[in-house]
Scaffold this active site. Structure first.
Site, PDB file in Angstrom:
ATOM      1  N   SER A 182       0.802  -1.225   0.000  1.00  0.00           N
ATOM      2  CA  SER A 182       0.000   0.000   0.000  1.00  0.00           C
ATOM      3  C   SER A 182       0.833   1.274   0.000  1.00  0.00           C
ATOM      4  O   SER A 182       0.313   2.341  -0.294  1.00  0.00           O
ATOM      5  CB  SER A 182      -0.942  -0.002   1.194  1.00  0.00           C
ATOM      6  OG  SER A 182      -0.195   0.025   2.388  1.00  0.00           O
ATOM      7  N   HIS A 210      -6.349  -4.226  -0.747  1.00  0.00           N
ATOM      8  CA  HIS A 210      -6.224  -3.076  -1.655  1.00  0.00           C
ATOM      9  C   HIS A 210      -6.474  -3.466  -3.109  1.00  0.00           C
ATOM     10  O   HIS A 210      -6.005  -2.778  -4.020  1.00  0.00           O
ATOM     11  CB  HIS A 210      -4.844  -2.432  -1.529  1.00  0.00           C
ATOM     12  CG  HIS A 210      -4.733  -1.460  -0.401  1.00  0.00           C
ATOM     13  ND1 HIS A 210      -5.388  -0.245  -0.390  1.00  0.00           N
ATOM     14  CD2 HIS A 210      -4.056  -1.532   0.766  1.00  0.00           C
ATOM     15  CE1 HIS A 210      -5.093   0.394   0.730  1.00  0.00           C
ATOM     16  NE2 HIS A 210      -4.299  -0.362   1.450  1.00  0.00           N
ATOM     17  N   LYS A 241     -12.907  -1.143   2.179  1.00  0.00           N
ATOM     18  CA  LYS A 241     -12.261  -0.296   1.165  1.00  0.00           C
ATOM     19  C   LYS A 241     -13.183  -0.227  -0.055  1.00  0.00           C
ATOM     20  O   LYS A 241     -14.223   0.412   0.012  1.00  0.00           O
ATOM     21  CB  LYS A 241     -10.850  -0.834   0.874  1.00  0.00           C
ATOM     22  CG  LYS A 241      -9.921  -0.610   2.077  1.00  0.00           C
ATOM     23  CD  LYS A 241      -8.478  -0.997   1.835  1.00  0.00           C
ATOM     24  CE  LYS A 241      -7.609  -0.564   3.010  1.00  0.00           C
ATOM     25  NZ  LYS A 241      -6.936  -1.652   3.713  1.00  0.00           N
TER      26      LYS A 241
HETATM   27  C1  LIG Z   1      -6.801  -2.105   5.141  1.00  0.00           C
HETATM   28  C2  LIG Z   1      -6.076  -3.368   5.261  1.00  0.00           C
HETATM   29  C3  LIG Z   1      -6.365  -4.280   6.280  1.00  0.00           C
HETATM   30  C4  LIG Z   1      -7.340  -3.957   7.377  1.00  0.00           C
HETATM   31  O1  LIG Z   1      -8.643  -4.063   6.949  1.00  0.00           O
HETATM   32  P1  LIG Z   1      -9.815  -3.727   7.997  1.00  0.00           P
HETATM   33  O2  LIG Z   1     -10.979  -4.458   7.467  1.00  0.00           O
HETATM   34  O3  LIG Z   1      -9.965  -2.248   7.997  1.00  0.00           O
HETATM   35  O4  LIG Z   1      -9.361  -4.246   9.311  1.00  0.00           O
HETATM   36  C5  LIG Z   1      -5.717  -5.483   6.279  1.00  0.00           C
HETATM   37  N1  LIG Z   1      -4.786  -5.789   5.354  1.00  0.00           N
HETATM   38  C6  LIG Z   1      -4.466  -4.921   4.366  1.00  0.00           C
HETATM   39  C7  LIG Z   1      -3.440  -5.312   3.363  1.00  0.00           C
HETATM   40  C8  LIG Z   1      -5.087  -3.687   4.311  1.00  0.00           C
HETATM   41  O5  LIG Z   1      -4.746  -2.838   3.357  1.00  0.00           O
END
Ligand SMILES: *Cc1c(COP(=O)(O)O)cnc(C)c1O
Length: 395
Positions: A182, A210, A241
């Site tokens: 990310s 992502h 997301k």
């Molecule tokens: C955003 C993200 C998470 C966390 O996700 P949530 O559902 O907000 O806990 C986990 N792993 C990756 C790679 C992320 O980008």
């Protein structure tokens, strides 16, 4: 007794401020969207994970309202006691169909999905081989297991091979990677990872948070992008997301893996069910994504436009096609410049975030821009103009 702990904590907070690492939260006074308002200003938002612009999508909001009316506000239970409703089952089935897997288990977050995975499958005689840039939740999940830990340099397949060699005598071996890193917007080299996994008899685990919803022809994520859906054993992801952006996460995998997680995974067994309205809203997000290319196409065009305009304006972007587009400010004063440019842009009504050491390596400060299908062409042009104006002002 709180006593001298108060002074110690105050000193720690001051250290965080002095190091320039203190995180100020900007309070939004509007829904999450391409255009937001904060307590200070109106802004064009280029730092949300709202890749498809579904966070305030009227159809999804409506589906969540129907969920509230039909299924109530909350479950007040974990899944295995009395926290499973028909929509929870439906969402798990829909995710399995979408991802092409045998089964799926929902969690309150992807953080929990990752936190509750490794301990269940990997014990002291096993090995977990993890990319050095993996998300904090994978790192914590790995820490909770008793397995032997190996780490390879980011996407470095020669190093991964060395770690697989080192783990040769272990009973079970898993390679764990983010699908997308990310801070860079780069993809894990999944075909090569799968080749090595087959050569060494290892499983492959991909956190596709992502990517799910917009990467790959059908939005099924990095395994689809690389044509390795049948070779990846475990996919985790977030509903927080692209898939509407509310909350919730999942692990999708072989039947036995999911069945065992339902029996043993601690965040699943000991944390409340996802709220029904979030589940029905997320189902609507999946329907929308499966039914149409429009938002994915829009996101791809926006990403290309931004990349082209910024490159023409003389900015240095990391190469790539993912809607995470890091704008680089290398060198000793890069961190200062990135921060000042981001501050300047916010005053001009464009919200982007600067990242510097220790979040990214020294000398590789950047402003991370995240495109969304909700941005219009004029939003993107305004963002690029704000970058250029801020560069002129900061020098
Ligand atoms: C955003 C993200 C998470 C966390 O996700 P949530 O559902 O907000 O806990 C986990 N792993 C990756 C790679 C992320 O980008």
């Amino acid at each position: 007794m709180y006593g001298k702990v108060k002074d110690e904590l105050a000193a720690t907070l001051q250290e965080i401020r002095d190091a320039g690492l203190y995180k100020q939260e900007r309070e939004l006074t509007s829904p999450q969207s391409a255009h937001v308002t904060t307590t200070q200003t109106q802004a064009l938002n280029f730092c949300a994970n709202n890749y498809l612009g579904l966070a305030d999508d009227p159809g999804i909001v409506e589906a969540a309202k129907v969920g509230l009316d039909e299924w109530g506000f909350g479950m007040a239970s974990v899944r295995f006691i009395c926290g499973t409703q028909t929509p929870h089952r439906r969402l798990e089935q829909r995710l399995s169909e979408f991802l092409g897997t045998e089964d799926t288990i929902l969690y309150s977050s992807c953080f929990d999905a990752n936190g509750g995975f490794f301990e269940v499958l990997f014990d002291a005689e096993d090995a977990i081989i993890s990319d050095e840039l993996n998300h904090a939740s994978i790192i914590d999940g790995v820490r909770l297991s008793k397995a032997q830990r190996f780490r390879y340099r980011n996407a470095d397949m020669a190093d991964l091979r060395r770690q697989l060699e080192a783990a040769r005598d272990c009973r079970r071996v898993v390679i764990a990677t983010d699908g997308v890193f990310s801070m860079d917007g780069s993809y894990a080299p999944l075909p090569q990872i799968c080749d090595l996994a087959e050569e060494y008899g290892a499983m492959v685990f991909v956190d596709d948070s992502h990517a799910v919803g917009f990467v790959g022809e059908g939005g099924r994520g990095t395994p689809e992008l690389f044509g390795v859906q049948d070779r990846v054993d475990v996919v985790t992801g977030t509903l927080g997301k692209a898939l509407g952006g509310a909350s919730g996460g999942y692990t999708s995998s072989h039947r036995e893996v999911v069945e065992l997680l339902r029996q043993r995974s601690r965040p699943y067994l000991f944390s409340n069910s996802v709220a029904p309205a979030v589940v029905t809203g997320s189902l609507a997000a999946l329907d929308l994504i499966a039914a149409s290319h429009d938002k994915r196409d829009r996101l791809r065009r926006n990403t290309e436009l931004f990349t082209d305009l910024m490159t023409d304006a003389g900015f240095d972007l990391l190469p790539g096609t993912h809607p995470i587009r890091p704008v680089m400010f290398p060198g000793d004063d890069g961190a200062r410049r990135a921060t000042e440019i981001a501050d300047h842009m916010l005053k001009a009504g464009v919200y982007v975030i600067a990242f510097s050491y220790p979040v990214v390596p020294k000398g590789k400060a950047r402003i991370r821009v995240q495109l969304s299908a909700a941005h219009t062409e004029s939003d993107i042009r305004a963002c690029v103009e704000a970058f250029a104006a801020a560069r002129d002002a900061v020098g």
